[in-house]
Scaffold this motif. Structure first.
Motif, PDB file in Angstrom:
ATOM      1  N   ARG A 101      88.905 -47.645  -5.314  1.00  0.00           N
ATOM      2  CA  ARG A 101      90.501 -47.436  -5.023  1.00  0.00           C
ATOM      3  C   ARG A 101      91.190 -46.877  -6.258  1.00  0.00           C
ATOM      4  O   ARG A 101      92.192 -46.932  -6.657  1.00  0.00           O
ATOM      5  CB  ARG A 101      91.053 -48.709  -4.780  1.00  0.00           C
ATOM      6  CG  ARG A 101      90.530 -49.467  -3.424  1.00  0.00           C
ATOM      7  CD  ARG A 101      91.278 -50.696  -3.388  1.00  0.00           C
ATOM      8  NE  ARG A 101      90.806 -51.380  -2.204  1.00  0.00           N
ATOM      9  CZ  ARG A 101      90.928 -52.797  -1.854  1.00  0.00           C
ATOM     10  NH1 ARG A 101      91.829 -53.341  -2.562  1.00  0.00           N
ATOM     11  NH2 ARG A 101      90.493 -53.414  -0.651  1.00  0.00           N
ATOM     12  N   GLY A 545      98.250 -47.571  -1.321  1.00  0.00           N
ATOM     13  CA  GLY A 545      97.136 -46.991  -0.262  1.00  0.00           C
ATOM     14  C   GLY A 545      96.965 -48.140   0.784  1.00  0.00           C
ATOM     15  O   GLY A 545      97.530 -49.220   0.965  1.00  0.00           O
ATOM     16  N   MET A 567      95.286 -42.827  -0.248  1.00  0.00           N
ATOM     17  CA  MET A 567      95.989 -43.391  -1.307  1.00  0.00           C
ATOM     18  C   MET A 567      97.057 -42.410  -1.795  1.00  0.00           C
ATOM     19  O   MET A 567      96.857 -41.194  -1.774  1.00  0.00           O
ATOM     20  CB  MET A 567      94.688 -43.628  -2.499  1.00  0.00           C
ATOM     21  CG  MET A 567      93.901 -44.687  -2.273  1.00  0.00           C
ATOM     22  SD  MET A 567      92.231 -44.668  -3.216  1.00  0.00           S
ATOM     23  CE  MET A 567      91.553 -43.366  -2.493  1.00  0.00           C
TER      24      MET A 567
END
Length: 683
Positions: A101, A545, A567
């Motif tokens: 991420r 995100g 994101m």
């Protein structure tokens, strides 16, 4: 590929992912009323007291063995890209790292059988040199990790486990394959039992390649003369691993894992840099060795207490040879690194009616010894004295979590930990004060009805600067910065999961707000013509995100899996003129895989992997956009059974079928079209 040409492919990938498929995640619920919920020994995670199963307060993704086998991957780096939100890239040092991420490269920790695999000197490990044949599984924690993972994991944790141990009398597996660019891969693995109390697993492997395929459309004006193979990307890896577990009559299990990796490889030079103006890495790793011994155990104290622990010793060695040009025929200097780490983790949990209290302790001490030598062109040491410098750190984290079920189907978890890092030895650099920080977590999970779960969590995690970030010079390419401050992040996520008999979908909005983000800049020193890099603290950054994952299995032989992570990574400006971008952080990651895998007969797999827009920092401190990419991989095979539980499979695969140009970092394209074929036998 142009943006216009990519759009239909992206729409197709998104549509298929939303409609069909993605990475299934572990359902760790139990069925016995008032029992302690426990994960596998190798993960060193204990969690939960439930009358009715409730979801974990963080994201736990498990990569199934079938998905790992379909990759035919030589290293863990290829396996990690199956994880939702994971971005795998090779940096300018030639190290292949995973980012979860869009977390930072040193914010993600890798563990093997419960022990830290990262080398603490820089808090990362090159996953391209960890053979996939050595491991049996992979689970990933994202969101707010629980207290047992300690410090420096604000970006998540990868849990690698050794080959599965079962009650089979004896099983063997042989894999042989070869491919373009001189690829060769072979592994031998076995597992079995001795009597009724001992189980064991063994693995040996060897992989090699002449280099990475160069995409036909790659634009590399410098440091690239071969039209087919990327300059200086050959690799050789040999590995051996063993694990044994003894089960005592009372239920206590004690395991011992040993592994050794011996490798050498080249590092691709930056193809966008003019060596007459900029510092280019002409590096090779003639020596890269990682040896580890791990003792792990699990047990109970009465009916109310469970405990787990691991202790390990790690010996890491590497030499970095620097050359004067892309011909790699004239040596310039060498860095010799020697690391020795001893660490341990202990987790205990006691049930208190409808609640539980968990205590966790993590500690390690690690010594890094380094010697930098000037070399003659033939590799002999130049005249002069080259002292060995010693750096040592101690990292301790202690924490507690309280978990309670206030009502049926609801699980609430709260925790806090205190973290410390000191550096008793700092080589030839001035001493620094110890770093101290804290972490806090709060999460809940609720089962709305069978098959429908919701959860949410918020927490604070920190990461201390590594000794390499503080003091490392990387053969005169970096400037030290002993004034770096720790990073800290506020991490939040919500999730809803829907599970049916043949399908599963999960949606996870998330946000991470980081203070004192560690990044880098270019600095031109007086009297020098080529800039150096220096790590600095920025004001901060944020990543917001949403992650969508799904899995569909309409038939036992057919499966569709996919995930899509959108994101918005942004830097918080220190001044109005500062850019908003963060280096090499894609705004979209997606994967869709359709597979057909019956017990016997023909096999098939088609996979699409999409990487969105990212930016890379050039040598003038300007951000340059990187191209988007959509890569297709295909696999075909045939499996035969000749006796019960004995099988042989032949396969062929092509990765990057369309020879797409993928550029994770400026001047460092990923591999182009690559073909491979082989045979697997299990008996």
């Amino acid at each position: 590929m142009s943006t216009r040409a990519q759009t239909p492919g992206l729409i197709t990938l998104v549509s298929l992912a939303a409609a069909a498929a993605a990475q299934a995640q572990t359902d760790t619920s139990h069925t016995r009323r008032d029992s302690l919920r426990v994960h596998r020994l190798e993960e060193i995670v204990v969690h939960g007291v439930h009358q009715v199963p409730a979801p974990l307060p963080y994201t736990l993704a498990e990569i199934e063995p079938r998905a790992v086998a379909q990759l035919d991957a030589p290293s863990v780096a290829q396996v990690a890209r199956l994880v939702p939100g994971a971005h795998v890239q090779t940096n300018s040092r030639g190290e292949t790292l995973v980012y979860l991420r869009n977390a930072g490269e040193r914010q993600v920790a890798a563990f093997l059988d419960g022990a830290l695999l990262n080398v603490p000197w820089d808090n990362r490990v090159d996953l391209s040199l960890v053979p996939a044949a050595m491991i049996g599984g992979l689970t990933v924690v994202q969101g707010v990790p629980p207290v047992e993972y300690g410090t420096n994991v604000l970006g998540g944790a990868l849990n690698l486990t050794s080959r599965a141990l079962d009650d089979a009398a004896r099983r063997m597996e042989i894999v042989l394959s070869g491919g373009t660019e001189g690829q060769l891969q072979g592994s031998l693995a076995g597992r079995g039992r001795l009597g009724s109390t001992w189980r064991y697993a063994l693995a040996l492997g060897r992989t090699s390649r002449d280099g990475l395929a160069l995409p036909a459309g790659a634009a590399l004006p410098y440091n690239q003369t071969d039209p087919e193979i990327r300059t200086n990307t050959d690799q050789r890896v040999t590995n051996a691993a063993a694990r044994a577990v003894h089960r005592f009559p009372g239920g206590t299990e004690v395991g011992l894992s040993l592994f050794h990796v011996d490798a050498e490889k080249g590092v691709a030079p930056e193809g966008h840099l003019d060596p007459e103006r900029f510092r280019v890495r002409y590096w090779r790793y003639p020596l890269w060795q990682n040896t580890m011994g791990i003792a792990s155990a699990t047990g109970t104290l009465g009916a109310e207490v469970i405990w787990k622990g691991a202790a390990w010793a790690n010996r890491f060695r590497q030499n970095i040879d620097a050359y004067t040009s892309q011909r790699y025929d004239s040596l310039d200097s060498r860095e010799e690194d020697r690391d020795f780490t001893v660490g341990g983790r202990l987790v205990g949990q006691r049930r208190l009616g409808r609640s539980a209290v968990k205590l966790a302790l993590n500690a390690l001490t690690s010594t890094h010894r380094q010697r930098d030598l000037d070399l003659n062109p033939d590799g002999s040491p130049a005249a002069g004295t080259f002292p060995e410098r010693s750096y040592r750190q101690v990292v301790v984290s202690t924490g507690a979590e309280y978990e309670v079920d206030p009502v049926e189907r609801l699980d609430v978890t709260a925790g806090m930990s205190f973290d410390l890092m000191s550096a008793p030895e700092t080589g030839d650099k001035p001493a620094i004060e110890a770093f101290r920080d804290y972490s806090a977590t709060l999460g809940l999970g609720y089962q709305l009805r069978p098959g429908i779960h919701v959860r949410g969590s918020v927490g604070r995690k920190s990461r201390f600067p590594t000794l390499r970030e503080l003091f490392g010079e990387a053969l005169n390419r970096f400037l030290p910065n002993p004034d770096l401050r720790p990073e800290s992040s506020i991490i939040t996520e919500l999730a809803a999961r829907f599970r049916g008999p043949k399908a599963e979908v999960e949606v996870v909005p998330f946000a991470t707000f980081t203070s004192n983000t560690i990044d880098q800049r270019s600095v031109l020193l007086p009297g020098e013509s080529r800039p150096r890099r220096q790590r600095i603290n920025l004001r901060g950054s944020r990543v917001v995100g949403v992650e969508l994952s799904a899995a569909l299995e309409p038939h036992p032989s057919f499966q569709a899996q996919g995930h899509l992570t959108l994101m918005q990574p942004r830097r918080l400006k220190d001044t109005p003129a500062d850019p908003i971008w963060l280096s090499e952080k894609p705004d979209l990651l997606g994967r869709l895989a359709l597979s057909y895998e019956p017990t016997i007969g023909p096999l098939g797999l088609i996979e699409g992997v999409y990487t969105g827009r990212a930016y890379s920092l050039d040598e003038t401190n300007q951000f340059v956009p990187l191209p988007r990419s959509l890569v297709f991989n295909v696999r075909a095979g045939y499996r035969l059974l000749w006796a019960e539980e004995r099988q042989v499979e032949v396969f062929a695969r092509v990765d990057n079928l369309t020879d797409e140009v993928v550029v994770p970092q400026l001047g460092l394209p990923a591999a182009g079209r690559t073909a491979q074929a082989g045979i697997k036998a299990e008996f």
